[in-house]
Motif scaffolding. Structure first.
Motif, mmCIF file in Angstrom:
data_model
loop_
_atom_site.group_PDB
_atom_site.id
_atom_site.type_symbol
_atom_site.label_atom_id
_atom_site.label_comp_id
_atom_site.label_asym_id
_atom_site.label_seq_id
_atom_site.Cartn_x
_atom_site.Cartn_y
_atom_site.Cartn_z
ATOM 1 N N UNK A 1 13.182 -23.090 -0.935
ATOM 2 C CA UNK A 1 14.602 -22.725 -0.888
ATOM 3 C C UNK A 1 15.469 -23.961 -1.085
ATOM 4 N N UNK A 2 16.464 -23.833 -1.951
ATOM 5 C CA UNK A 2 17.392 -24.937 -2.177
ATOM 6 C C UNK A 2 18.323 -25.104 -0.981
ATOM 7 N N UNK A 3 18.847 -26.333 -0.841
ATOM 8 C CA UNK A 3 19.863 -26.625 0.169
ATOM 9 C C UNK A 3 21.082 -27.200 -0.547
ATOM 10 N N UNK A 4 22.240 -26.673 -0.236
ATOM 11 C CA UNK A 4 23.485 -27.127 -0.860
ATOM 12 C C UNK A 4 24.391 -27.729 0.203
ATOM 13 N N UNK A 5 24.956 -28.878 -0.124
ATOM 14 C CA UNK A 5 25.936 -29.502 0.753
ATOM 15 C C UNK A 5 27.261 -29.639 0.029
ATOM 16 N N UNK A 6 28.338 -29.249 0.688
ATOM 17 C CA UNK A 6 29.691 -29.397 0.157
ATOM 18 C C UNK A 6 30.473 -30.354 1.038
ATOM 19 N N UNK A 7 31.124 -31.319 0.417
ATOM 20 C CA UNK A 7 32.001 -32.246 1.132
ATOM 21 C C UNK A 7 33.406 -32.056 0.558
ATOM 22 N N UNK A 8 34.273 -31.399 1.315
ATOM 23 C CA UNK A 8 35.613 -31.084 0.836
ATOM 24 C C UNK A 8 36.578 -32.134 1.375
ATOM 25 N N UNK A 9 36.848 -33.137 0.563
ATOM 26 C CA UNK A 9 37.699 -34.244 0.969
ATOM 27 C C UNK A 9 39.138 -34.058 0.556
ATOM 28 N N UNK A 10 39.969 -35.043 0.889
ATOM 29 C CA UNK A 10 41.403 -34.951 0.613
ATOM 30 C C UNK A 10 41.733 -35.043 -0.874
ATOM 31 N N UNK A 11 40.888 -35.705 -1.639
ATOM 32 C CA UNK A 11 41.174 -35.840 -3.068
ATOM 33 C C UNK A 11 40.135 -35.179 -3.954
ATOM 34 N N UNK A 12 38.924 -34.995 -3.447
ATOM 35 C CA UNK A 12 37.851 -34.450 -4.285
ATOM 36 C C UNK A 12 36.902 -33.569 -3.488
ATOM 37 N N UNK A 13 36.303 -32.636 -4.184
ATOM 38 C CA UNK A 13 35.249 -31.800 -3.622
ATOM 39 C C UNK A 13 33.931 -32.279 -4.231
ATOM 40 N N UNK A 14 32.997 -32.657 -3.366
ATOM 41 C CA UNK A 14 31.699 -33.128 -3.834
ATOM 42 C C UNK A 14 30.611 -32.135 -3.411
ATOM 43 N N UNK A 15 29.599 -31.983 -4.243
ATOM 44 C CA UNK A 15 28.484 -31.131 -3.846
ATOM 45 C C UNK A 15 27.164 -31.817 -4.181
#
Length: 267
Positions: free
Chosen positions: A1-15
């Motif tokens: 199973x894959x694992x996804x991480x989202x980092x929703x910052x003030x200027x950018x969204x990273x995954x």
């Protein structure tokens, strides 16, 4: 199973997408400029190409993660996420210097590899010592970040500029310009002002434990790295610059999601 991480910052969204062995198989970044929904949808479209349909494990972190209350069950503390990523992917690191758009952190205590030994320090509500400090001054000068990085590389000196407050910085910059100081030098002075502020307001009297892992988009600038080396007396071998420098917290959110066993579905 894959694992996804989202980092929703003030200027950018990273995954970041991590497989069951912990290997990073995909990552991405979307500058959102306040349009979070559009950035999230674009990121989901990209991730679907890798994950396709089916269940996966999800972790979400970042300053703006609370904008999505529907995802609250998947929320991972930022500090926990970044420490998890560093422990798993860069075990030689002994501390983290993170400088982002509006947040800056210093985390140490990795030598014992136990969470109880970690020491955390971060900036308060003021944006000085973060990327927002630089961005505000660049907007006033009508200079893009790309131009800034190129121009600062041509500097011949480092003029003194206040970093504790944007108003004082603006006053110092105007004075320097009126005195005939080249703009390239002024821009490099801004870099050193940012790092001095980071040192005095975030790191403060905490001992710098080496090697130091750099994180956050601001540390992607070679000039910021040189300023960190100069002001913290760091040599090249004292610094770890991760390949996924801007995605390290998203990676940690993905790795943490596995332990929390939080299933989600793209469908």
């Amino acid at each position: 199973m894959f694992r996804i991480g989202l980092d929703i910052g003030c200027s950018a969204l990273k995954y970041a997408i991590v497989d069951k062995s912990g290997a990073i198989i995909a990552s991405g970044l979307k500058i959102h400029r306040g349009s979070l929904d559009d950035a999230l949808l674009a990121a989901l479209d990209e991730m679907e190409d890798t994950v396709q349909s089916g269940t996966f494990l999800l972790g979400i972190t970042g300053e703006l993660a609370e904008r999505y209350p529907a995802f609250s069950a998947f929320h991972i503390n930022e500090a926990s996420a970044i420490t998890k990523a560093v422990q798993k992917t860069y075990p030689a690191a002994r501390s983290i210097m993170e400088i982002g758009a509006q947040q800056a952190k210093y985390i140490s205590g990795f030598a014992s590899q136990t969470t109880s030994s970690f020491t955390f320090a971060m900036n308060g509500s003021c944006a000085s010592g973060t990327g927002a400090f630089i961005e505000e001054q660049l907007q006033r000068l009508s200079i893009s970040f790309e131009q800034f990085d190129q121009m600062a590389g041509k500097a011949k000196s480092i003029p003194g500029i206040a970093g504790r407050c944007s108003v004082f910085s603006k006053t110092d910059m105007i004075h320097q310009q009126q005195s005939g100081v080249p703009l390239e030098d002024i821009l490099l002075g801004l870099v050193y002002a940012l790092v001095r502020n980071y040192k005095s307001n975030v790191v403060q009297k905490h001992p710098v434990q080496k090697p130091v892992l750099l994180a956050g988009g601001v540390t992607g600038s070679a000039h910021v790295v040189k300023a960190l080396q100069a002001l913290f007396d760091l040599q090249d071998e004292d610094i770890i610059r991760p390949v996924h420098l801007r995605h390290i917290t998203a990676i940690g959110a993905a790795l943490s999601a596995s332990e929390e066993k939080l299933p989600a579905n793209l469908a």
